[in-house]
Design a protein around this motif. Structure first.
Motif, PDB file in Angstrom:
ATOM      1  N   LEU A  82      15.326   1.738 -40.582  1.00  0.00           N
ATOM      2  CA  LEU A  82      15.704   3.145 -40.667  1.00  0.00           C
ATOM      3  C   LEU A  82      16.526   3.483 -39.429  1.00  0.00           C
ATOM      4  CD1 LEU A  82      15.430   5.778 -42.283  1.00  0.00           C
ATOM      5  CD2 LEU A  82      13.465   6.344 -40.840  1.00  0.00           C
ATOM      6  N   CYS A  83      17.783   3.872 -39.651  1.00  0.00           N
ATOM      7  CA  CYS A  83      18.725   4.040 -38.547  1.00  0.00           C
ATOM      8  C   CYS A  83      19.363   5.429 -38.583  1.00  0.00           C
ATOM      9  CB  CYS A  83      19.837   2.995 -38.631  1.00  0.00           C
ATOM     10  SG  CYS A  83      19.267   1.297 -38.702  1.00  0.00           S
ATOM     11  N   ALA A  84      19.884   5.821 -37.427  1.00  0.00           N
ATOM     12  CA  ALA A  84      20.624   7.079 -37.319  1.00  0.00           C
ATOM     13  C   ALA A  84      21.502   7.021 -36.080  1.00  0.00           C
ATOM     14  CB  ALA A  84      19.679   8.273 -37.248  1.00  0.00           C
ATOM     15  N   ARG A 104       9.108  10.741 -35.539  1.00  0.00           N
ATOM     16  CA  ARG A 104       8.306   9.739 -34.843  1.00  0.00           C
ATOM     17  C   ARG A 104       7.530   8.838 -35.791  1.00  0.00           C
ATOM     18  NH1 ARG A 104      11.014   9.389 -30.335  1.00  0.00           N
ATOM     19  NH2 ARG A 104      11.403  11.462 -29.459  1.00  0.00           N
ATOM     20  N   GLY A 105       7.588   9.150 -37.078  1.00  0.00           N
ATOM     21  CA  GLY A 105       6.873   8.336 -38.052  1.00  0.00           C
ATOM     22  C   GLY A 105       7.250   8.744 -39.459  1.00  0.00           C
ATOM     23  N   ILE A 106       6.704   8.032 -40.435  1.00  0.00           N
ATOM     24  CA  ILE A 106       7.048   8.281 -41.832  1.00  0.00           C
ATOM     25  C   ILE A 106       6.755   9.723 -42.221  1.00  0.00           C
ATOM     26  CG2 ILE A 106       6.513   7.599 -44.211  1.00  0.00           C
ATOM     27  CD1 ILE A 106       5.788   4.817 -43.107  1.00  0.00           C
ATOM     28  N   GLY A 149      -0.594  -1.467 -44.836  1.00  0.00           N
ATOM     29  CA  GLY A 149       0.208  -2.274 -45.748  1.00  0.00           C
ATOM     30  C   GLY A 149       0.407  -1.661 -47.117  1.00  0.00           C
ATOM     31  N   ARG A 150      -0.025  -0.422 -47.305  1.00  0.00           N
ATOM     32  CA  ARG A 150       0.140   0.244 -48.603  1.00  0.00           C
ATOM     33  C   ARG A 150       1.562   0.766 -48.748  1.00  0.00           C
ATOM     34  NH1 ARG A 150      -5.135   3.895 -47.616  1.00  0.00           N
ATOM     35  NH2 ARG A 150      -3.734   4.390 -45.880  1.00  0.00           N
ATOM     36  N   PRO A 151       2.123   0.721 -49.954  1.00  0.00           N
ATOM     37  CA  PRO A 151       3.492   1.198 -50.149  1.00  0.00           C
ATOM     38  C   PRO A 151       3.588   2.711 -50.038  1.00  0.00           C
ATOM     39  CG  PRO A 151       2.514   0.574 -52.254  1.00  0.00           C
ATOM     40  CD  PRO A 151       1.542   0.158 -51.187  1.00  0.00           C
ATOM     41  N   VAL A 152       4.650   3.174 -49.412  1.00  0.00           N
ATOM     42  CA  VAL A 152       4.930   4.602 -49.270  1.00  0.00           C
ATOM     43  C   VAL A 152       6.384   4.830 -49.676  1.00  0.00           C
ATOM     44  CG1 VAL A 152       5.089   6.548 -47.672  1.00  0.00           C
ATOM     45  CG2 VAL A 152       3.299   4.822 -47.354  1.00  0.00           C
ATOM     46  N   GLU A 153       6.610   5.854 -50.482  1.00  0.00           N
ATOM     47  CA  GLU A 153       7.970   6.192 -50.891  1.00  0.00           C
ATOM     48  C   GLU A 153       8.375   7.538 -50.313  1.00  0.00           C
ATOM     49  OE1 GLU A 153       8.529   5.988 -55.087  1.00  0.00           O
ATOM     50  OE2 GLU A 153       8.481   3.783 -55.117  1.00  0.00           O
ATOM     51  N   VAL A 154       9.629   7.631 -49.881  1.00  0.00           N
ATOM     52  CA  VAL A 154      10.154   8.851 -49.280  1.00  0.00           C
ATOM     53  C   VAL A 154      11.481   9.182 -49.940  1.00  0.00           C
ATOM     54  CG1 VAL A 154      11.040   9.920 -47.172  1.00  0.00           C
ATOM     55  CG2 VAL A 154       9.032   8.408 -47.071  1.00  0.00           C
ATOM     56  N   THR A 155      11.662  10.434 -50.307  1.00  0.00           N
ATOM     57  CA  THR A 155      12.923  10.907 -50.873  1.00  0.00           C
ATOM     58  C   THR A 155      13.436  12.069 -50.033  1.00  0.00           C
ATOM     59  OG1 THR A 155      12.227  10.268 -53.105  1.00  0.00           O
ATOM     60  CG2 THR A 155      14.073  11.810 -52.919  1.00  0.00           C
ATOM     61  N   LEU A 156      14.674  11.989 -49.594  1.00  0.00           N
ATOM     62  CA  LEU A 156      15.289  13.034 -48.785  1.00  0.00           C
ATOM     63  C   LEU A 156      16.524  13.593 -49.485  1.00  0.00           C
ATOM     64  CD1 LEU A 156      15.213  11.512 -45.167  1.00  0.00           C
ATOM     65  CD2 LEU A 156      13.677  13.214 -46.149  1.00  0.00           C
ATOM     66  N   PRO A 157      16.867  14.837 -49.191  1.00  0.00           N
ATOM     67  CA  PRO A 157      18.131  15.374 -49.717  1.00  0.00           C
ATOM     68  C   PRO A 157      19.309  14.611 -49.139  1.00  0.00           C
ATOM     69  CG  PRO A 157      17.173  16.861 -48.098  1.00  0.00           C
ATOM     70  CD  PRO A 157      16.142  15.808 -48.352  1.00  0.00           C
ATOM     71  N   THR A 190      25.724   2.564 -31.294  1.00  0.00           N
ATOM     72  CA  THR A 190      26.256   3.585 -32.207  1.00  0.00           C
ATOM     73  C   THR A 190      25.221   3.986 -33.251  1.00  0.00           C
ATOM     74  OG1 THR A 190      27.300   1.823 -33.511  1.00  0.00           O
ATOM     75  CG2 THR A 190      28.665   2.951 -31.870  1.00  0.00           C
ATOM     76  N   LEU A 191      24.208   3.143 -33.442  1.00  0.00           N
ATOM     77  CA  LEU A 191      23.028   3.478 -34.230  1.00  0.00           C
ATOM     78  C   LEU A 191      21.798   3.131 -33.415  1.00  0.00           C
ATOM     79  CD1 LEU A 191      23.731   2.174 -37.884  1.00  0.00           C
ATOM     80  CD2 LEU A 191      23.805   4.551 -37.081  1.00  0.00           C
ATOM     81  N   VAL A 192      20.703   3.835 -33.677  1.00  0.00           N
ATOM     82  CA  VAL A 192      19.416   3.488 -33.084  1.00  0.00           C
ATOM     83  C   VAL A 192      18.367   3.461 -34.185  1.00  0.00           C
ATOM     84  CG1 VAL A 192      19.989   4.488 -30.844  1.00  0.00           C
ATOM     85  CG2 VAL A 192      18.860   5.909 -32.575  1.00  0.00           C
ATOM     86  N   ARG A 193      17.321   2.686 -33.964  1.00  0.00           N
ATOM     87  CA  ARG A 193      16.193   2.728 -34.883  1.00  0.00           C
ATOM     88  C   ARG A 193      15.468   4.054 -34.716  1.00  0.00           C
ATOM     89  NH1 ARG A 193      14.815  -2.037 -37.291  1.00  0.00           N
ATOM     90  NH2 ARG A 193      15.838  -3.910 -36.469  1.00  0.00           N
ATOM     91  N   VAL A 194      15.159   4.691 -35.834  1.00  0.00           N
ATOM     92  CA  VAL A 194      14.538   6.011 -35.773  1.00  0.00           C
ATOM     93  C   VAL A 194      13.113   5.893 -35.246  1.00  0.00           C
ATOM     94  CG1 VAL A 194      13.874   8.040 -37.111  1.00  0.00           C
ATOM     95  CG2 VAL A 194      16.020   6.848 -37.631  1.00  0.00           C
ATOM     96  N   PHE A 195      12.363   4.906 -35.708  1.00  0.00           N
ATOM     97  CA  PHE A 195      11.024   4.639 -35.174  1.00  0.00           C
ATOM     98  C   PHE A 195      10.632   3.219 -35.571  1.00  0.00           C
ATOM     99  CE2 PHE A 195      10.403   7.213 -39.095  1.00  0.00           C
ATOM    100  CZ  PHE A 195       9.849   6.249 -39.930  1.00  0.00           C
ATOM    101  N   GLU A 196       9.677   2.677 -34.868  1.00  0.00           N
ATOM    102  CA  GLU A 196       9.130   1.369 -35.216  1.00  0.00           C
ATOM    103  C   GLU A 196       8.168   1.547 -36.398  1.00  0.00           C
ATOM    104  OE1 GLU A 196      10.084  -1.534 -34.027  1.00  0.00           O
ATOM    105  OE2 GLU A 196      11.561  -0.451 -32.789  1.00  0.00           O
TER     106      GLU A 196
END
Length: 304
Positions: free
Chosen positions: A167-169, A181-183, A211-219, A256-262
């Motif tokens: 996940l980058c920005a 700072r997190g999901i 280890g459980r799957p998590v889904e995220v949807t953003l505009p 030019t990009l950074v990882r948003v969080f570990e």
């Protein structure tokens, strides 16, 4: 024997491609050449193999039976060629491969060029695109695809690596919109640049600490089927981006990009090379598959 085999390859190609025109593309000849070859075959057999109209073609009952036997004949010829190739340790002939555009240009293409230099009698036809392909209909020997594969008794898949996702920005984007700072923080003022294929946008997938799957949807204001464009959009500050780590590696190194969080646990999509299931695997095709399985995974092993 030679005359008895004339027209068989064109006939089988026309059946599997669904039209004389597509068969001609597959065989690198003209449509007229395919039509004439099949007409001569029908005349020699004194049998109609196809029912033709101005809009479609279909096999006759005799054509169905003849196709099954011709397919077995071509498979046996491929197997015989493979045996001679193995004896000479030489990959001979054409291998047609489809692969994702960006991955193909930056990773797979250079690998296959190196393979071609080792096998002077091996010819490669490479197609760079992200769409779903039909191996038989398009005359392809192999396709490289990422993610879950549909269950099919007609296909064989071999893993050739994992595309770990990051996940980058852009730093400027995070300064303006805030730094998650997190999901659980991926909502609120944030938006994304998203990969979409055939009009379908997939939710981002993560693993939580268990280890459980998590889904995220953003505009999102940008959705496209080009990973390269998504990379540039993220660098330009248009939104958060979920990118393969190997693709984002240079931008991350340059800042030019950074990882948003570990992430609690890395998430990745398995990469597979797929082929049609057949009794025999031509030596030329096996050489390509083995080469990719050996040399591609290390190129994708960027720390997720």
């Amino acid at each position: 024997m030679g005359q008895r085999l004339q027209g068989i390859e064109e006939f089988v190609a026309a059946v599997e491609a669904g039209s004389f025109a597509l068969a001609a593309q597959r065989l690198h000849v003209t449509r007229s050449a395919v039509a004439k070859s099949i007409a001569r075959l029908e005349a020699r057999l004194n049998t109609r193999l196809f029912l033709r109209t101005t809009r479609s073609q279909s096999l006759t009952e005799e054509g169905h039976g003849y196709y099954e036997r011709c397919r077995r004949v071509l498979d046996e010829l491929d197997a015989a060629q493979a045996l001679t190739d193995v004896a000479r340790s030489t990959a001979t002939g054409v291998v047609r491969i489809s692969m994702p555009a960006m991955l193909g240009r930056l990773k797979v293409g250079p690998l296959l060029l190196a393979l071609a230099r080792q096998h002077p009698q091996l010819s490669l036809e490479l197609a760079f695109n992200d769409r779903r392909v039909d191996l038989v209909e398009e005359g392809l020997d192999l396709a490289i695809r990422s993610g879950e594969l549909a269950d099919s008794m007609d296909l064989v898949a071999r893993p050739v690596g994992v595309q770990w996702m990051a996940l980058c920005a852009a730093p400027a984007y995070l300064q303006q919109r805030g730094h998650p700072r997190g999901i659980g923080d991926l909502q609120g003022p944030h938006e994304a640049v998203l990969y979409a294929r055939d009009g379908q946008v997939s939710a981002w997938r993560f693993h939580d600490a268990q280890g459980r799957p998590v889904e995220v949807t953003l505009p999102s204001r940008l959705r496209c089927d080009s990973a390269e464009v998504l990379l540039e959009a993220a660098i330009g500050g248009l939104g958060l981006a979920r990118l393969p780590s190997w693709l984002a590696a240079d931008a991350l190194a340059a800042g030019t990009l950074v990882r948003v969080f570990e992430e609690p646990r890395p998430f990745g999509f398995e990469l597979n090379v797929i082929r049609s299931r057949s009794r025999y695997l031509p030596f030329k095709t096996r050489v390509v598959i083995d080469w990719l399985a050996e040399h591609l995974p290390p190129l994708l092993q960027v720390a997720p």
